[in-house]
Scaffold this motif. Structure first.
Motif, PDB file in Angstrom:
ATOM      1  N   THR A 967      27.109  54.068  63.988  1.00  0.00           N
ATOM      2  CA  THR A 967      28.110  53.663  64.971  1.00  0.00           C
ATOM      3  C   THR A 967      29.413  54.429  64.790  1.00  0.00           C
ATOM      4  O   THR A 967      30.084  54.775  65.776  1.00  0.00           O
ATOM      5  CB  THR A 967      28.372  52.148  64.858  1.00  0.00           C
ATOM      6  OG1 THR A 967      27.138  51.448  65.001  1.00  0.00           O
ATOM      7  CG2 THR A 967      29.339  51.685  65.922  1.00  0.00           C
ATOM      8  N   ARG A 968      29.753  54.753  63.560  1.00  0.00           N
ATOM      9  CA  ARG A 968      30.997  55.503  63.310  1.00  0.00           C
ATOM     10  C   ARG A 968      30.932  56.907  63.886  1.00  0.00           C
ATOM     11  O   ARG A 968      31.940  57.461  64.327  1.00  0.00           O
ATOM     12  CB  ARG A 968      31.256  55.579  61.803  1.00  0.00           C
ATOM     13  CG  ARG A 968      31.641  54.250  61.170  1.00  0.00           C
ATOM     14  CD  ARG A 968      31.806  54.398  59.668  1.00  0.00           C
ATOM     15  NE  ARG A 968      32.967  55.238  59.343  1.00  0.00           N
ATOM     16  CZ  ARG A 968      33.240  55.713  58.123  1.00  0.00           C
ATOM     17  NH1 ARG A 968      32.401  55.451  57.125  1.00  0.00           N
ATOM     18  NH2 ARG A 968      34.305  56.448  57.900  1.00  0.00           N
ATOM     19  N   GLY A 969      29.742  57.512  63.885  1.00  0.00           N
ATOM     20  CA  GLY A 969      29.560  58.824  64.505  1.00  0.00           C
ATOM     21  C   GLY A 969      30.218  59.974  63.776  1.00  0.00           C
ATOM     22  O   GLY A 969      30.595  60.970  64.415  1.00  0.00           O
ATOM     23  N   PRO A1016      15.803  71.515  69.224  1.00  0.00           N
ATOM     24  CA  PRO A1016      15.214  70.857  68.052  1.00  0.00           C
ATOM     25  C   PRO A1016      15.424  69.353  68.117  1.00  0.00           C
ATOM     26  O   PRO A1016      16.429  68.865  68.643  1.00  0.00           O
ATOM     27  CB  PRO A1016      15.971  71.487  66.881  1.00  0.00           C
ATOM     28  CG  PRO A1016      17.291  71.905  67.465  1.00  0.00           C
ATOM     29  CD  PRO A1016      17.007  72.319  68.878  1.00  0.00           C
ATOM     30  N   ALA A1017      14.487  68.620  67.577  1.00  0.00           N
ATOM     31  CA  ALA A1017      14.623  67.164  67.513  1.00  0.00           C
ATOM     32  C   ALA A1017      15.613  66.809  66.419  1.00  0.00           C
ATOM     33  O   ALA A1017      15.509  67.278  65.276  1.00  0.00           O
ATOM     34  CB  ALA A1017      13.267  66.533  67.222  1.00  0.00           C
ATOM     35  N   THR A1018      16.577  65.984  66.779  1.00  0.00           N
ATOM     36  CA  THR A1018      17.615  65.595  65.813  1.00  0.00           C
ATOM     37  C   THR A1018      17.810  64.090  65.834  1.00  0.00           C
ATOM     38  O   THR A1018      17.555  63.421  66.842  1.00  0.00           O
ATOM     39  CB  THR A1018      18.956  66.272  66.127  1.00  0.00           C
ATOM     40  OG1 THR A1018      19.405  65.853  67.426  1.00  0.00           O
ATOM     41  CG2 THR A1018      18.828  67.782  66.091  1.00  0.00           C
ATOM     42  N   LEU A1019      18.277  63.589  64.713  1.00  0.00           N
ATOM     43  CA  LEU A1019      18.689  62.202  64.586  1.00  0.00           C
ATOM     44  C   LEU A1019      20.009  62.162  63.824  1.00  0.00           C
ATOM     45  O   LEU A1019      20.276  63.056  62.998  1.00  0.00           O
ATOM     46  CB  LEU A1019      17.649  61.370  63.817  1.00  0.00           C
ATOM     47  CG  LEU A1019      16.303  61.082  64.483  1.00  0.00           C
ATOM     48  CD1 LEU A1019      15.398  60.326  63.511  1.00  0.00           C
ATOM     49  CD2 LEU A1019      16.487  60.292  65.763  1.00  0.00           C
ATOM     50  N   PRO A1020      20.831  61.161  64.053  1.00  0.00           N
ATOM     51  CA  PRO A1020      22.002  61.000  63.188  1.00  0.00           C
ATOM     52  C   PRO A1020      21.551  60.875  61.738  1.00  0.00           C
ATOM     53  O   PRO A1020      20.515  60.256  61.449  1.00  0.00           O
ATOM     54  CB  PRO A1020      22.642  59.709  63.701  1.00  0.00           C
ATOM     55  CG  PRO A1020      22.170  59.572  65.112  1.00  0.00           C
ATOM     56  CD  PRO A1020      20.788  60.149  65.126  1.00  0.00           C
ATOM     57  N   LEU A1021      22.304  61.473  60.850  1.00  0.00           N
ATOM     58  CA  LEU A1021      21.906  61.517  59.444  1.00  0.00           C
ATOM     59  C   LEU A1021      21.571  60.139  58.873  1.00  0.00           C
ATOM     60  O   LEU A1021      20.530  59.988  58.214  1.00  0.00           O
ATOM     61  CB  LEU A1021      22.997  62.187  58.616  1.00  0.00           C
ATOM     62  CG  LEU A1021      22.719  62.286  57.111  1.00  0.00           C
ATOM     63  CD1 LEU A1021      21.464  63.098  56.839  1.00  0.00           C
ATOM     64  CD2 LEU A1021      23.930  62.886  56.394  1.00  0.00           C
ATOM     65  N   PRO A1022      22.389  59.109  59.081  1.00  0.00           N
ATOM     66  CA  PRO A1022      22.016  57.799  58.526  1.00  0.00           C
ATOM     67  C   PRO A1022      20.691  57.268  59.096  1.00  0.00           C
ATOM     68  O   PRO A1022      19.899  56.664  58.362  1.00  0.00           O
ATOM     69  CB  PRO A1022      23.187  56.898  58.939  1.00  0.00           C
ATOM     70  CG  PRO A1022      24.332  57.834  59.156  1.00  0.00           C
ATOM     71  CD  PRO A1022      23.719  59.078  59.718  1.00  0.00           C
ATOM     72  N   LEU A1023      20.453  57.506  60.392  1.00  0.00           N
ATOM     73  CA  LEU A1023      19.197  57.055  60.977  1.00  0.00           C
ATOM     74  C   LEU A1023      18.012  57.826  60.409  1.00  0.00           C
ATOM     75  O   LEU A1023      16.947  57.256  60.146  1.00  0.00           O
ATOM     76  CB  LEU A1023      19.245  57.199  62.499  1.00  0.00           C
ATOM     77  CG  LEU A1023      17.973  56.800  63.260  1.00  0.00           C
ATOM     78  CD1 LEU A1023      17.580  55.364  62.948  1.00  0.00           C
ATOM     79  CD2 LEU A1023      18.154  56.996  64.761  1.00  0.00           C
ATOM     80  N   ALA A1024      18.201  59.122  60.203  1.00  0.00           N
ATOM     81  CA  ALA A1024      17.128  59.929  59.612  1.00  0.00           C
ATOM     82  C   ALA A1024      16.786  59.409  58.215  1.00  0.00           C
ATOM     83  O   ALA A1024      15.601  59.315  57.845  1.00  0.00           O
ATOM     84  CB  ALA A1024      17.548  61.391  59.560  1.00  0.00           C
ATOM     85  N   ALA A1025      17.803  59.088  57.436  1.00  0.00           N
ATOM     86  CA  ALA A1025      17.551  58.548  56.094  1.00  0.00           C
ATOM     87  C   ALA A1025      16.854  57.192  56.170  1.00  0.00           C
ATOM     88  O   ALA A1025      15.934  56.898  55.386  1.00  0.00           O
ATOM     89  CB  ALA A1025      18.871  58.427  55.347  1.00  0.00           C
ATOM     90  N   PHE A1026      17.286  56.397  57.104  1.00  0.00           N
ATOM     91  CA  PHE A1026      16.708  55.065  57.283  1.00  0.00           C
ATOM     92  C   PHE A1026      15.225  55.176  57.644  1.00  0.00           C
ATOM     93  O   PHE A1026      14.361  54.504  57.059  1.00  0.00           O
ATOM     94  CB  PHE A1026      17.489  54.329  58.370  1.00  0.00           C
ATOM     95  CG  PHE A1026      17.262  52.848  58.399  1.00  0.00           C
ATOM     96  CD1 PHE A1026      16.540  52.184  57.413  1.00  0.00           C
ATOM     97  CD2 PHE A1026      17.778  52.068  59.435  1.00  0.00           C
ATOM     98  CE1 PHE A1026      16.346  50.827  57.437  1.00  0.00           C
ATOM     99  CE2 PHE A1026      17.589  50.709  59.475  1.00  0.00           C
ATOM    100  CZ  PHE A1026      16.870  50.075  58.477  1.00  0.00           C
ATOM    101  N   VAL A1027      14.896  56.032  58.614  1.00  0.00           N
ATOM    102  CA  VAL A1027      13.503  56.194  59.033  1.00  0.00           C
ATOM    103  C   VAL A1027      12.667  56.748  57.890  1.00  0.00           C
ATOM    104  O   VAL A1027      11.529  56.305  57.651  1.00  0.00           O
ATOM    105  CB  VAL A1027      13.421  57.117  60.254  1.00  0.00           C
ATOM    106  CG1 VAL A1027      11.969  57.398  60.617  1.00  0.00           C
ATOM    107  CG2 VAL A1027      14.158  56.513  61.429  1.00  0.00           C
ATOM    108  N   SER A1028      13.222  57.708  57.175  1.00  0.00           N
ATOM    109  CA  SER A1028      12.480  58.291  56.059  1.00  0.00           C
ATOM    110  C   SER A1028      12.149  57.246  55.010  1.00  0.00           C
ATOM    111  O   SER A1028      11.079  57.279  54.389  1.00  0.00           O
ATOM    112  CB  SER A1028      13.284  59.438  55.445  1.00  0.00           C
ATOM    113  OG  SER A1028      13.504  60.452  56.401  1.00  0.00           O
TER     114      SER A1028
END
Length: 1387
Positions: A967-969, A1016-1028
């Motif tokens: 949310t902070r972005g 390229p497919a991207t995600l916000p870094l926190p979301l990428a960590a969360f999904v991983s």
């Protein structure tokens, strides 16, 4: 006799008395006497009719100057309007009726006058002295004192006067036959035995000769006939109906005396034209009066006939439309409740009960039809799930719980509420003699009828494969009962269908009947219903094996051996402990002794409470097994037993320093793990136990050791699960105690595994936080919420819990429910606050800071800083060795020297609460290091998994932290390229294509979903960590409860990110679990509706067209519930995808719509468009011709207008259901308070194209909107006063105020079509309130009701205007009576 031109008032009365005496003695012509009296009154400036003249004449004639001439003069005075006629009746009733036995002729003449009472009231109400007349009547009869009226109104006196005249005749008739009850409870109001009635001996013989028995009987017969005439007369019967509505206690006493008359009166039995049945029906059906026929012409001339609004009703049953469509809201709410991905805040039992009661009132159906609609809707839910492909969770057990647990409880509550009211009424009845009351209401019989009719729905009764055995066992139990064999519940435990003595063919109705028998709604006479069982008498087995096993073995005293435990875990308990059958000579002559008790599950609870440690663990395992999931008859009790066991009492011999809970850790952990699966949490949710998370635990003592001692201090037996939401209270105690312990001890389980304090804490903590939206701040909650609600903070939950329990147990329906609960359960009702849990309270404050991203900085040397270093060393031990530290450290704790892992682990042996406090700083350091390249993505994911394994409770903070950081972005995007982060490329484009096809099959066309293929497919870094982190978990039972905690947070987080974030997450999960691809694609499709408002509009249109059968596609041809909800999720595959019915899709995605208030702006135009389509298809054939009356209604062309109205009502029913389910009461309030006024002030909503049918279409739109608004409000706040009556009264009152002003000032009545639509809406809405929700009208301000009634008369809705006042309560009773008489006078 002449009088002076100017005469004083005193002299005038003297003159009138002289004139009267002379007229009587000389037998003067009454008209000449009247002329003299009139002249005298005018000379004294006394207006006519004169109240004083009535008093003067009556006091003169009765009884000193009583004669036949006196009655002639009185008759002439009333005919010439010299005195108020109704006042004369009041005066004569006060003087003549008590003396009727002495002066029977006078009594008869008095009753002859009563026959003209209606005409008298018409003249007096139009008199300029009307108020003065009523005041004089009140003074004569002392009506205000008799009826204890606080506010004086002439109209109220008028009603009381008419009622008193009838009641006086009734008491006089009873007294004449010696039947009048003079007991204290039933003391007469108007006939009092006085000494005057006993002075006959002093009267002369002439008066005694009048006292003949025959004359008295004739008078009594005439009095009874006049009473009947009052009930038959159009005007007086409506006035008496006002007494019935507004003066119930007085009416009850009156009816009691009426029943006494018809039961015991010899005179009444000899009447030729009146029977007891007729008279009692007149009193019972007092509201079913013939409406006035108004002769005025409509002020608006149109080319169509608008149906009378007062007769608006759901007419679909009469005109061939699908009967099941009447119960569409039940289908929708059951489907919504069965979504296991949501933890409901409120009890499904409460919500569905309120909905069923509302639909019963709105549809105007019998209770057996209502129950049948409920059963059919629940059966359809099961059938939709029977063949569907499974996702992460199977819904079949939930659907069976809805059918056999929740639905049966709904019926139980309705029956108990009715019988509780009957008992309460009996207790307050004047005829109650203090005897024990046993009330059996009509609903029980209606239930039997519904279940008998249910046998006709064979296609819905076929059991799913997994419950065939249970269905066959239910049928076998009936057959064994008919055979006369004493079969207990344990007989069938080890037997398959092939092992049974004969072939049984069970279905879902057998299971429903068994569930009803178990709850004492039915008895075993249901086994004798025709066609209930298929076995013939000569094939019924008379002997069966005496094999005893399972639950029966337990009840006979067997020990809990491992083998027996396994059987009891796999076999649900029942409420059939034992019964003995005594068979008679005939097939139907059988009696049953014993009872349907939950003895089996109580036995397990007693073992779990008082057994050895090993037995307690076995009992806990059994409770969390099949009895919880599939023990539908005992499911509710099992939930309660588990809940209480999670808050065990302090043993009497306990004297330790630490909490007594510590020694019970293995036992508590079995319970925690046993109820943590998705399906079990959902069961708790359905029964409402998570509505108030912090429950009935009174922790007033600061020592948590003594917490459980006060937990059950105040005793209250359960009545309804939502009133005792205890589950989380026990979890709170467990979290507080075990989270405060240092993990320096452990327990060795039977499996050889070690159990620590942290593990118990984590299991309790993660389960607790699944009960509210922990990843959101309370301030971020939506403005609206669904009926099942969403929980956002423990403070709010505590408030709900405390308010509920504070008001609990005071209603008759609650007292009635006490009887069916186990007496070994007792709970505290003390209020609970967050301060009772200091550790949790501190964590929650820090947690909110974490979500809001306002964490303070780390201070070197602080204990939290040391914990952060130790956690990072434990998580990234390979990185930390020989590398720079991930956080700034003090000189004494630098990582450069290589902090040993053992040292780190030793420093982490602290209470779990301390670890949770440090985790946000750990995550911030780890994410920052990864963003700057000091930590690889793989190492980050591995470290996060190590942290979650180290303390699973940390998942809560991980989910909340990552949500806040997205949310902070401020973080750079993570490239999901397969090198740094997992790549979704293998199936991302396929997922997007499947989403598009799935939506297209449902009627939603989204032109472009896929992103540029080169991007390229991207995600916000926190979301990428969360999904991983999430995809590192194995899909087993151990991980299920943790994934169930964080998956909703991850899905919500991805939905809020730009497209295609959620498809990327979905693609990664599909790569991990391909067999669930359809489920994941459906979940990902929700993001489309979050991002695209047009998609929401298309989905809503698809819901309407499919339900109404308006579309041209094949799936829309038939319409109805099946077209809306289909046959289950993924029930068929077409073109590589599984299409989803529009209604099911909407129920899965509506929570993802960003601003749910936008739904209102879209759904009403769609409703209006649907009405146009209905009118076009039904009325446009050959144009609108002159209406023709038929036996089916008013025909236009070839199609009945009534059928069009029914389809319009179904459209409104669907719209109201979607609004209520999507946004609950707040969205409905927004609709009524803000949206509707703006619509009426602008005619755009109802604009029509030209054409002959435009006025008819406008009328239908007005009625559709009326149904839509009424149903929305009814669903939100109920028909009766059980749900938020104050809020409803405020919202409805403000809207009616707007409507009254629009009628009085002609607001919004612009063009002819808009005028027709507006008037149809207003009259339609008021008509529905009057006919279906009278309690709403009684909540409205009195002055507003009068103004609204006046406005309705302006649009020629006279009957509706009168009905509005008739049910408006005692505040408008007088105005209603005046309108009744006024209409009779005018028309």
């Amino acid at each position: 006799m002449a009088v002076p031109a100017q005469t004083s008032e005193a002299n005038a009365w003297d003159a009138i008395l002289r004139q009267t005496k002379v007229a009587v003695e000389a037998n003067t012509d009454p008209n000449a006497w009247a002329s003299e009296v009139t002249s005298t009154l005018r000379s004294a400036a006394i207006s006519l009719p004169s109240v004083q003249l009535a008093h003067c004449l009556v006091s003169h004639f009765f009884w000193d100057n009583h004669s036949a001439a006196a009655w002639k003069l009185l008759h002439t005075a009333t005919s010439l309007n010299l005195l108020p006629r109704s006042l004369l009746i009041a005066l004569l009733s006060f003087t003549v009726v008590p003396s009727r036995q002495v002066y029977p002729i006078a009594y008869r003449l008095y009753m002859e006058l009563l026959k003209e009472l209606g005409l008298m009231l018409e003249q007096d109400i139009s008199s300029p002295n009307y108020e003065k007349i009523m005041k004089s009547i009140d003074d004569v009869l002392q009506l205000s004192q008799v009826y204890s009226q606080k506010l004086w109104e002439p109209g109220v006196v008028l009603v009381e006067f008419v009622f008193s005249i009838v009641w006086q005749l009734l008491e006089a008739s009873l007294d004449d036959e010696g039947l009048l009850d003079h007991t204290t409870e039933n003391k007469p109001r108007w006939i009092i035995r006085s000494d005057y009635m006993n002075i006959d001996g002093s009267l002369d013989d002439k008066k005694k000769t009048e006292h003949t028995e025959g004359f008295q009987k004739k008078n009594t017969a005439m009095a009874i006939e006049i009473i009947a005439e009052f009930f038959q007369h159009k005007m007086t019967s409506r006035i008496l109906s006002l007494v019935h509505r507004n003066m119930s206690s007085h009416w009850g006493s009156f009816i009691h005396q009426m029943q006494l008359l018809v039961s015991n009166s010899s005179v009444f039995r000899n009447l030729k034209h009146i029977t007891a049945k007729t008279l009692l029906l007149l009193t019972q059906n007092i509201h079913e009066v013939v409406p006035h026929e108004f002769k005025t012409k409509s002020k608006r001339e149109t080319n169509v006939v608008i149906p009378a609004c007062s007769q608006m009703s759901f007419a679909s049953q009469s005109y061939g439309d699908s009967w099941s469509s009447l119960w569409l809201p039940i289908d929708l709410i059951l489907e919504d409740a069965s979504d296991g991905g949501q933890v409901a805040a409120f009890s499904a039992v409460e919500i569905i009960t309120g909905l069923v009661k509302t639909l019963h009132a709105v549809n105007g159906t019998t209770w057996h039809n209502t129950f049948l609609g409920l059963w059919v809707a629940a059966l359809r839910l099961v059938q939709r799930e029977r063949d569907s492909r499974k996702g992460p969770m199977s819904r079949l057990d939930t659907c069976m719980c809805m059918l056999l647990g929740i639905t049966t409880l709904v019926v139980t509550h309705i029956i108990e509420e009715e019988e509780g009211q009957l008992i309460e009424e009996a207790e307050h009845s004047p005829t109650n003699q203090g005897k024990d009351q046993q009330a059996l209401g009509k609903c029980r019989g209606e239930l039997i009828t519904s279940l008998q009719l249910l046998g006709d729905y064979e296609s819905l009764l076929t059991p799913p494969q997994s419950v065939i055995v249970e269905a066959n066992q239910a049928a076998a139990r009936a057959i064994m009962f008919l055979s006369g064999n004493p079969v207990g519940s344990g007989y069938f435990e080890y037997m398959s269908t092939n092992d049974m003595p004969m072939k049984f063919s069970g279905n879902l109705r057998h299971l429903i009947v068994e569930a009803c028998i178990a709850r004492n709604l039915l008895d075993t006479s249901a086994y004798y219903w025709p066609g209930y069982v298929n076995a013939c008498n000569n094939h019924i087995p008379w002997s069966i094996s005496n094999h005893v096993s399972g639950w029966s073995s337990l009840m006979e005293g067997s020990q809990l051996t491992p083998a027996l435990v396994n059987v009891l875990v796999a076999t649900p308990a029942s409420r059939y402990f034992s019964f003995v059958i005594q068979k008679g000579s005939a097939v139907h002559e059988a009696s049953v002794t014993g009872g349907f008790e939950e003895a089996e599950i109580e036995k397990i609870y007693e073992i779990a409470t008082n057994g050895s440690d090993e037995e307690k663990i076995s009992a806990a395992t059994i409770l969390c097994g099949a009895s919880l999931v599939r023990g539908w008859s005992v499911q509710e009790h099992t939930v309660l037993f588990i809940t209480k066991l999670l808050s065990p009492l302090v043993p009497p011999t306990f004297s330790g320093v630490e909490s007594h809970l510590i020694s019970q850790a293995p036992f508590l952990n079995v319970l925690l793990i046993g109820i943590s699966s998705i399906d079990r949490v959902h069961i708790f949710s359905l029964y409402g136990l998570v509505r108030s998370v912090f429950n009935t635990c009174s922790l007033t003592d600061v020592e948590l050791v003594n917490a459980a001692c006060t937990f059950f201090a105040d005793i209250l037996y359960f009545c309804h699960l939502p009133q005792v939401p205890l589950l989380a209270a026990g979890l709170m105690i467990i979290c507080e105690v075990f989270g405060s312990c240092v993990p320096d001890a452990s327990w060795t389980l039977a499996t050889g595994e070690k159990l620590t304090h942290w593990e118990v804490f984590s299991n309790a903590f993660t389960l607790l936080l699944r009960f509210w939206r922990f990843d959101h701040l309370p301030a971020e909650r939506d403005a609206t919420s669904s009926p099942f609600g969403s929980l956002f903070s423990p403070d709010c939950l505590l408030l709900v819990r405390n308010c509920k329990l504070a008001s609990y147990g005071r209603m008759a329906k609650n007292r009635q429910r006490l009887k069916r609960w186990s007496k070994i359960l007792s709970l505290s009702v003390e209020p609970v606050f967050m301060d009772s849990f200091p550790k949790l309270n501190f964590w929650y404050r820090k947690h909110k800071e974490c979500i809001a991203s306002i964490r303070p900085g780390l201070v070197p040397g602080e204990p939290v800083h040391l914990l952060v270093d130790s956690l990072l060393s434990m998580m990234f031990r390979k990185v930390c060795n020989g590398a720079e530290p991930l956080t700034p450290t003090t000189s004494g704790s630098s990582s450069s020297s290589g902090l040993a892992l053992d040292d780190a682990l030793m420093k982490l042996k602290v209470p779990a609460w301390d670890i949770l406090e440090a985790i946000p700083f750990v995550l911030d350091a780890a994410l920052t290091s990864c963003a700057h390249g000091r930590l690889s993505t793989r190492e980050l994911a591995t470290g996060l998994k190590d942290l979650a394994d180290f303390l699973p409770a940390s998942l809560v903070t991980i989910a909340s932290y990552f949500s806040a950081e997205v949310t902070r972005g401020i973080w750079k995007p993570a490239f999901m390229n397969g090198t740094d982060w997992p790549s979704p490329a293998a199936n991302l484009s396929l997922v997007e294509e499947q989403i598009k096809k799935m939506l297209a099959a449902t009627g939603v066309d989204v032109p472009s979903l896929a992103v540029d293929g080169n991007s390229p497919a991207t995600l916000p870094l926190p979301l990428a960590a969360f999904v991983s982190l999430t995809i590192t978990y194995k899909l087993d039972k151990a991980a299920e409860r943790f994934l169930a905690l964080i998956a909703p947070a991850m899905s919500a987080l991805a939905s809020g990110c730009p497209w295609p974030s959620l498809p990327i997450v979905t693609s990664l999960w599909i790569q991990k679990v391909k067999r669930w691809s359809n489920y994941f694609v459906l979940s990902a499709s929700r993001n489309v509706f979050h991002q695209n408002r047009d998609a929401v509009v298309q989905l809503l249109k698809s819901c309407f067209t499919s339900t109404l059968g308006l579309g041209s596609g094949c799936i829309y041809n038939n319409g109805g519930v099946s077209a809306l909800l289909g046959h289950g999720l993924f029930s068929q595959i077409s073109d590589g995808i599984s299409p989803v019915a529009p209604g099911v899709l909407y129920l899965r995605v509506y929570r993802s719509i960003g601003d749910i208030t936008l739904l209102i702006e879209e759904i009403v135009p769609i409703l209006m468009l649907s009405v146009t389509d209905i009118a076009t298809s039904d009325l446009a054939k050959g144009g609108v011709k002159k209406p023709k009356k038929t036996k089916f209604g008013i025909n236009h062309g070839q199609v009945s207008l009534a059928r069009s109205m029914a389809r319009v009502q179904h459209a409104a029913l669907l719209g109201a259901s979607l609004v209520w389910i999507s946004g609950g009461p707040k969205l409905v309030q927004y609709l009524i308070s803000e949206i509707l006024p703006s619509w009426f002030l602008s005619a755009t909503m109802l604009e029509q194209d030209g054409g002959e049918s435009r006025v008819m279409v406008a009328m239908l739109k007005g009625y559709a909107l009326a149904f839509f608004v009424f149903l929305s409000a009814a669903f939100a706040w109920g028909i009766d006063n059980s749900l938020s009556p104050k809020r409803r009264a405020k919202v409805v009152g403000l809207h009616l105020e707007f409507l009254a002003r629009s009628l009085n000032r002609n607001i919004s009545l612009r063009c002819q079509c808009h005028c027709v639509a507006s008037k149809a809406y207003i009259s339609g809405l008021v008509s529905l309130m009057v006919s279906r929700a009278p309690s709403w009208v009684q909540e409205v301000d009195v002055n507003l009701l009068k103004r609204l009634s006046w406005g309705l008369r302006q649009i020629d809705e006279h009957e509706l205007a009168l009905r509005l006042l008739e049910i408006g309560g005692i505040g408008v009773m007088g105005a209603a009576a005046e309108m009744i008489i006024g209409f009779q006078y005018i028309y």
